[in-house]
Design a protein around this motif. Structure first.
Motif: not given
Length: 457
Positions: A176-183, A275-294
């Motif tokens: 799901x992650x590599x295909x940027x699906x977010x399921x 953890x703020x920096x890590x989750x900020x980076x994670x959100x930045x990566x997800x918000x461009x295509x993936x759809x997972x959220x932490x």
């Protein structure tokens, strides 16, 4: 007569390979809808409604991640595997998959299949198709297996899951992650792992790699095996633009997320600074295509939702699993604006002059995307009472095949869900179809009309 009609349709699709890609995606979505309606696909053994099955199949094949039912609760293991198969086929590319199977079975490809595979994978020429197909398959297999194994080991020894459950969850989230699906297999996406860098970081890496696009990944692998050709100067302009713009957007997204949500107790405020920096980076990566959220998407500030819409609209790299108008489109437009501000007659970037038709195509894709999102947002606002910023966020997420949501997807009426289905389909295939059509229509004009300049601004 039937033979003539068949040959006529073959000629149409051969002349316009993008039509074949669109038809193949539509067919797979239809088959996925029927399969998800089977009683065996639901957890309670009931027949899933056609709209729910269609929405889920479209979201999976278009690697979006928007859902109207909880994946883990509504679907059985068989249903989850169906969704995973649709994600893999949709992300890998339906015509790419068909071409690869034909290549493996017969050892050769017909011209029509080479054309459709080239249109979907953005191969440079027909001679590249065989090498590109095998390279795409190799990249997909390596990344998904590596990330899946890492996640499975972490879930097994870090969370005491059984070997089977850990392996299933690890592989599911990896694909799901590599295909940027977010399921995901949890109703809260991966918020339960927000403080675990060994879960969030591998998923982010898989998302970023998938979002670069297969042409970039294949070029990086080729240059890695050539010791004499190293450094940015030996990469194609497409690869350099994709890498630089992706890195810049990741940094900007991380900084803005942290600045806007740093003290929000419902999102980043509850974490320590690391953890703020890590989750900020994670959100930045997800918000461009993936759809997972932490973090809780419904608790984000309106300002965060607005800049996230920008990132979702831009999306990731071309000919990959990402959506949006693509980072190269954004880069070309930025270069054109910079040249105009400087008063230069040509748009240049990284020591190269951009072709005029590339500028026209980028402008066309961007403006049509903006128009589509605005029209869809207006239509959604007429059928739902959700706040305007949440509706806009939903529309951009569907068009960009991102899958992030503030939680209103399941509450949107039937007409609104049909609009989202159409947005996901167009967002996944629109840029491919549009650019291919523009390229096929390009022709030289034997005369020039008189020039005149209207007043601008």
């Amino acid at each position: 007569m039937a033979g003539r009609n068949a040959r006529g349709w073959q000629a149409v699709f051969s002349a316009h390979p993008a039509r074949t890609v669109v038809s193949a995606f539509a067919l797979v979505i239809a088959l996925g809808t029927v399969a998800l309606m089977l009683p065996a696909a639901s957890a309670d053994g009931s027949v899933t409604s056609p709209l729910t099955a269609l929405f889920t199949a479209t979201s999976a094949v278009c690697v979006t991640g928007l859902v109207v039912v909880d994946t883990a609760e509504h679907w059985s293991t068989f249903g989850e595997l169906l969704i995973l198969a649709l994600i893999q086929v949709g992300g890998f590319g339906i015509m790419t998959m068909a071409s690869l199977l034909a290549l493996l079975v017969s050892g050769r490809l017909r011209l029509r299949m080479q054309l459709t595979a080239a249109a979907e994978t953005k191969s440079l020429g027909l001679g590249d198709v065989r090498r590109v197909l095998l390279g795409v398959a190799g990249c997909t297999l390596i990344v998904e297996l590596a990330v899946g194994a890492f996640l499975a080991l972490r879930l097994r020894f870090g969370y005491d899951l059984g070997y089977g459950e850990a392996l299933y969850s690890g592989v599911f989230h990896s694909i799901s992650a590599f295909n940027n699906a977010g399921f995901g297999l949890h109703g809260d996406s991966i918020t339960r792992y927000a403080q675990d860098v060994w879960i969030t970081l591998p998923i982010a890496v898989a998302v970023i790699l998938g979002g670069l696009g297969f042409p970039v990944l294949l070029e990086l692998l080729r240059h890695r095996n050539r010791r004499r050709q190293t450094g940015l100067r030996n990469w194609t302009l497409h690869t350099r633009l994709t890498l630089v713009t992706t890195a810049a957007l990741l940094v900007v997204g991380t900084v803005l997320t942290c600045l806007l949500e740093w003290t929000n107790p419902a999102t980043l405020g509850a974490f320590d600074w690391g953890q703020k920096l890590m989750n900020g980076f994670f959100y930045s990566a997800m918000s461009r295509t993936a759809g997972f959220n932490s973090i809780d998407m419904g608790a984000l500030h309106a300002s965060t939702l607005l800049f996230t819409c920008t990132l979702m609209f831009i999306g990731g790299g071309s000919a990959g699993t990402a959506g949006g108008i693509k980072v190269t489109t954004f880069s070309v437009l930025a270069a054109a604006m910079a040249a105009e501000v400087r008063g230069e007659p040509n748009s240049t970037v990284m020591g190269r002059r951009l072709a005029p038709h590339a500028l026209r195509q980028a402008l066309t894709v961007a403006l049509l995307g903006i128009g589509l999102v605005i029209a869809a947002t207006l239509a959604l606002l007429t059928v739902t009472k959700a706040p305007a910023e949440a509706v806009l966020f939903e529309a951009v997420s569907a068009f960009g095949t991102v899958g992030l949501s503030t939680g209103i997807t399941a509450d949107i009426p039937v007409a609104g869900q049909l609009i989202l289905i159409l947005l996901m389909f167009i967002g996944r295939l629109g840029p491919i179809t549009l650019v291919s059509s523009l390229a096929l229509r390009e022709r030289a004009r034997r005369y020039q009309l008189p020039e005149e300049r209207p007043v601008i601004g």
